[in-house]
Design a protein around this motif. Structure first.
Motif, short mmCIF file in Angstrom:
data_model
loop_
_atom_site.label_atom_id
_atom_site.label_comp_id
_atom_site.label_asym_id
_atom_site.label_seq_id
_atom_site.Cartn_x
_atom_site.Cartn_y
_atom_site.Cartn_z
N ILE A 65 -0.38 -49.87 44.03
CA ILE A 65 -1.35 -50.92 43.82
C ILE A 65 -2.33 -50.97 45.10
O ILE A 65 -3.48 -51.23 44.95
CB ILE A 65 -1.04 -52.13 43.24
N THR A 87 -0.75 -59.00 42.60
CA THR A 87 -0.90 -58.28 41.17
C THR A 87 0.54 -58.16 40.57
O THR A 87 0.87 -58.32 39.57
CB THR A 87 -1.62 -57.15 41.37
N ALA A 88 1.45 -57.44 41.71
CA ALA A 88 2.82 -57.04 40.83
C ALA A 88 3.59 -58.32 40.59
O ALA A 88 4.25 -58.13 39.64
CB ALA A 88 3.51 -56.24 42.20
N ASP A 137 2.41 -61.23 39.53
CA ASP A 137 1.82 -61.86 38.15
C ASP A 137 2.18 -60.78 37.11
O ASP A 137 2.55 -61.43 35.88
CB ASP A 137 0.16 -61.76 38.28
N THR A 138 2.13 -59.45 37.23
CA THR A 138 2.46 -58.60 36.36
C THR A 138 3.89 -58.74 35.76
O THR A 138 4.14 -58.77 34.68
CB THR A 138 2.25 -56.93 36.82
N GLU A 174 4.36 -61.59 33.48
CA GLU A 174 3.69 -61.52 32.34
C GLU A 174 4.84 -60.74 31.41
O GLU A 174 4.81 -60.67 30.37
CB GLU A 174 2.41 -60.80 32.38
N MET A 175 5.62 -59.64 32.14
CA MET A 175 6.40 -58.74 31.47
C MET A 175 7.55 -59.60 31.19
O MET A 175 8.09 -59.42 30.05
CB MET A 175 6.81 -57.79 32.39
N TRP A 187 -2.26 -46.13 38.28
CA TRP A 187 -2.18 -47.65 37.90
C TRP A 187 -1.05 -47.80 36.84
O TRP A 187 -0.08 -48.69 36.91
CB TRP A 187 -3.44 -48.24 37.43
N ILE A 241 2.65 -50.04 36.97
CA ILE A 241 2.91 -50.69 36.13
C ILE A 241 4.07 -50.47 35.16
O ILE A 241 5.03 -51.14 35.12
CB ILE A 241 1.81 -50.93 34.99
N LEU A 259 7.07 -51.21 37.51
CA LEU A 259 7.41 -52.51 37.39
C LEU A 259 8.20 -52.95 36.24
O LEU A 259 8.95 -53.63 36.10
CB LEU A 259 6.23 -53.63 37.47
N ASN A 260 7.85 -52.18 35.02
CA ASN A 260 8.76 -52.31 33.72
C ASN A 260 9.91 -51.96 33.95
O ASN A 260 10.90 -52.56 33.47
CB ASN A 260 7.89 -51.36 32.63
#
Length: 378
Positions: free
Chosen positions: A133, A250-251, A253-254, A257-258, A305, A309, A312-313
């Motif tokens: 990112i 960003t990571a 925050d992501t 959210e996950m 991108w 993501i 991160l998942n």
């Protein structure tokens, strides 16, 4: 647009599909690389590093390094690093004996070292995401989306005010009672300001402005079920230090959210209002590869991108405290550290088998949704 592997293969999507498969393989590799590097640094034995699963005789032997045999195995469902000292003592001793080493070769490592090895793969996935990112932010720019216009997507069958006034699907809103409309929020606010009132709406239709007069109901409704939004994406390049900081934010925050998404899927959290139908459906590898193919065809930024993501998942999935995931090992070792007693081998085995079966069922469920409830983009 419905996304399926089968429809994708029928077109010119093969390069994107292969790129996504390669991307997933790379993410599996760096995950296992994290386990391997930390294990070797802390003194653990690592006889095998494999991408994929399967017997040695059916695998491609890539070579040996640092007392580790590297394999490319035939069943492409992930990867593993064999680390006997991470197992319970009886299993580890059995593995040690099978490898031709004496029982004295087995070494019992402290809990903190075993936890470090267990979380290393998750940490590597998260690190890759932050770096990817940050690299995108540095060389391409941080993206921001600006809404340009709002159009009617679907009309209600019950409330026909808009349809009776002459509005139609595809009309782009220009203004409501003189108030400019550029976002869905603009439209909602303008309509709520006019319950049971008569006013003028201007829409753009085939390049021409059309004016209609309407009277909303008591709730400020016209009978428009959904709207479509036209957006543009803008990139703002950053210096490397700022990009790294923003990438980390960003990571984080992501990941938050996950975890919320996991709670929603598990029924422990309320989904946000106006969540699209099917947004919480579980999907599998077919959908992942299909979405990756679409991102690859769009542009490099979108593809990298998506890989960040997805990395991160993988981190979030693997840190869940469920065997046989990495988080399950962390749970077992943490219990041992707290109570000074390891979880019995039989209990570990039974829990691992139960959750493995659950993961298989979830995988089949995801595959079912991939085929019969394909994801729709755009």
């Amino acid at each position: 647009m419905e996304l399926t592997i089968f429809s994708a293969l029928a077109g010119s999507a093969l390069p994107g599909i292969l790129a996504m498969i390669a991307g997933i393989t790379f993410l599996i590799f760096i995950h296992e690389l994290g386990h391997w590097l930390i294990a070797r640094m802390l003194g653990f034995k690592t006889p095998v590093f494999s991408i994929g699963f399967g017997k040695r005789e059916h695998s491609l032997i890539l070579g040996r390094l640092w007392e580790t045999e590297f394999r490319l195995s035939p069943i492409p469902l992930g990867g593993y690093v064999s680390i006997p000292e991470l197992e319970d003592e009886s299993t580890a001793l059995k593995t040690t004996a099978q490898s031709g080493r004496s029982r004295s070769a087995y070494k019992r490592f402290p809990v903190w070292k075993r936890i470090s090895v267990a979380v290393a793969g998750v940490a590597m996935n998260a690190l890759f995401a932050v770096v990817a990112i940050a690299t995108l932010y540095t060389f391409v720019g941080k993206p921001s989306t600006q809404t340009e216009s709002v159009s009617i997507d679907k009309m209600s069958r019950e409330v026909t005010i808009a349809r009776d006034a002459g509005l139609a699907t595809g009309d782009r809103f220009v203004s409501v009672d003189g108030q400019t409309v550029k976002t869905p929020q603009d439209l909602i606010a303008a309509l709520r300001d006019h319950p049971n009132q008569r006013f003028e709406i201007v829409v753009s239709r085939q390049g021409h402005n059309v004016s209609v007069t309407v009277t909303t109901d008591s709730n400020g409704q016209l009978g428009i079920d959904s709207v479509s939004v036209q957006t543009t994406r803008k990139f703002t390049p950053m210096k490397a230090g700022q990009a790294l900081s923003e990438g980390l934010t960003t990571a984080v925050d992501t990941i938050g959210e996950m975890f919320r998404a996991v709670g929603i899927i598990a029924g422990q959290l309320e989904p946000p209002p106006n969540l699209p139908s099917g947004a919480t459906d579980l999907h599998g590898i077919v959908a992942i590869v299909s979405i990756g193919q679409q991102a690859f065809d769009r542009d490099t930024f979108s593809f990298v991108w998506l890989l960040a993501i997805f990395s991160l998942n993988l981190a979030v999935l693997n840190i869940l405290p469920l065997p046989p995931l990495d988080g399950g090992y962390v749970l077992f070792y943490s219990i041992e550290g707290i109570f000074r007693r390891s979880v019995p081998a039989g209990v570990r085995t039974r829990l691992t088998n139960v959750f493995f079966l659950l993961f298989v069922l979830l995988t089949l469920w995801g595959l079912f949704n991939d085929i019969f409830k394909p994801i729709k983009l755009g």
